[in-house]
Design a protein around this motif. Structure first.
Motif, PDB file in Angstrom:
ATOM      1  N   ASP A  55       0.830  -1.205   0.000  1.00 45.58           N
ATOM      2  CA  ASP A  55       0.000   0.000   0.000  1.00 45.58           C
ATOM      3  C   ASP A  55       0.867   1.259   0.000  1.00 45.58           C
ATOM      4  N   MET A  56       1.863   1.288   0.874  1.00 48.15           N
ATOM      5  CA  MET A  56       2.742   2.460   0.943  1.00 48.15           C
ATOM      6  C   MET A  56       3.569   2.621  -0.335  1.00 48.15           C
TER       7      MET A  56
ATOM      8  N   PHE B 250       1.290   4.085  -2.994  1.00 48.14           N
ATOM      9  CA  PHE B 250       1.102   5.504  -2.686  1.00 48.14           C
ATOM     10  C   PHE B 250       2.352   6.299  -3.077  1.00 48.14           C
ATOM     11  N   GLY B 251       3.522   5.798  -2.674  1.00 45.50           N
ATOM     12  CA  GLY B 251       4.768   6.489  -2.990  1.00 45.50           C
ATOM     13  C   GLY B 251       5.001   6.632  -4.485  1.00 45.50           C
TER      14      GLY B 251
ATOM     15  N   LYS C 235       2.777   9.292  -5.887  1.00 52.14           N
ATOM     16  CA  LYS C 235       3.227  10.628  -5.487  1.00 52.14           C
ATOM     17  C   LYS C 235       4.645  10.938  -5.989  1.00 52.14           C
TER      18      LYS C 235
ATOM     19  N   PRO D 278       5.445   3.990   9.500  1.00 45.50           N
ATOM     20  CA  PRO D 278       4.020   3.701   9.398  1.00 45.50           C
ATOM     21  C   PRO D 278       3.700   2.416  10.180  1.00 45.50           C
TER      22      PRO D 278
ATOM     23  N   ILE E 153      -0.858   4.496   8.885  1.00 43.70           N
ATOM     24  CA  ILE E 153      -0.556   4.722   7.468  1.00 43.70           C
ATOM     25  C   ILE E 153      -1.295   5.939   6.917  1.00 43.70           C
ATOM     26  N   ASN E 154      -2.576   6.097   7.250  1.00 44.29           N
ATOM     27  CA  ASN E 154      -3.327   7.235   6.710  1.00 44.29           C
ATOM     28  C   ASN E 154      -2.728   8.573   7.159  1.00 44.29           C
TER      29      ASN E 154
ATOM     30  N   LYS F 111       0.390   9.273   5.068  1.00 43.66           N
ATOM     31  CA  LYS F 111      -0.011   9.774   3.738  1.00 43.66           C
ATOM     32  C   LYS F 111      -0.406  11.246   3.801  1.00 43.66           C
ATOM     33  N   GLU F 112      -1.043  11.660   4.893  1.00 46.77           N
ATOM     34  CA  GLU F 112      -1.439  13.068   5.045  1.00 46.77           C
ATOM     35  C   GLU F 112      -0.242  14.009   5.159  1.00 46.77           C
TER      36      GLU F 112
ATOM     37  N   ILE G 141       2.401  13.931   3.423  1.00 50.95           N
ATOM     38  CA  ILE G 141       3.072  14.100   2.131  1.00 50.95           C
ATOM     39  C   ILE G 141       2.247  14.935   1.156  1.00 50.95           C
TER      40      ILE G 141
END
Length: 174
Positions: free
Chosen positions: A31-32, A35-36, A39, A131, A167-168, A171-172, A174
């Motif tokens: 998941d991370m 996301f990475g 982004k 995380p 984790i959430n 994400k916030e 970044i």
């Protein structure tokens, strides 16, 4: 403030059933990483080399990054032979060149390489972020893996050597 995701020692030889929350651990890292990548964060892998004749030896079948989170094209892999990801790896120089000051650390093992990495990272001036659910270990001596994870995350690291966040929340940032 530039961020990088760093995956530490998640290698084939270490991904056995003795790992605490193994499936959740892999899923959270995936998941991370997704996301990475979305982004455009720098994604860095670090592998541990124990030296000749060991399961974690360059060239041995268990040395490679675990298939479930393998690097994609353009993602860099560093090799280390110490617990810290910074000692004699070239990583500090790479991060400086890329102006990266914030490291999201995920991987193995809580009480060894992750602990050493977080403490060394602070000494080198990095902002360290963990995380929740992206680091793990196995039972060690009189301590269960769960006890080790909770003790290091919330007693040793959080607020001292790292921000330990869901984790959430990571994400916030970044």
């Amino acid at each position: 403030m530039k961020y990088a995701i760093v995956v530490v020692d998640v290698q084939q030889a270490l991904m056995n059933d003795g790992l605490y929350i193994k499936e959740e651990f892999v899923s959270n890292i995936q998941d991370m990483l997704q996301f990475g990548r979305e982004k455009n964060l720098e994604i860095i892998y670090v592998r541990h080399d124990d030296g000749k004749g060991e399961a974690l030896t360059k060239g041995a079948p268990g040395y490679d990054v675990f298939d479930g989170i393998a690097p994609e094209d353009g993602e860099i892999v560093f090799d280390k032979s110490y617990n810290s990801i910074f000692k004699k790896t070239g990583l500090k120089e790479y991060l400086k060149e890329k102006y990266i000051t914030n490291l999201i650390i995920m991987g193995l093992q809580t009480e060894y390489c992750i602990d050493a990495t977080l403490k060394a990272g602070v000494e080198h001036g990095y902002r360290m972020i963990v995380p929740v659910g992206t680091i793990t270990t196995r039972d060690n001596g009189e301590f269960t893996a769960r006890q080790l994870n909770e003790f290091y995350q919330y007693t040793i690291w959080n607020g001292r050597f790292a921000k330990v966040l869901p984790i959430n929340k990571v994400k916030e940032l970044i």
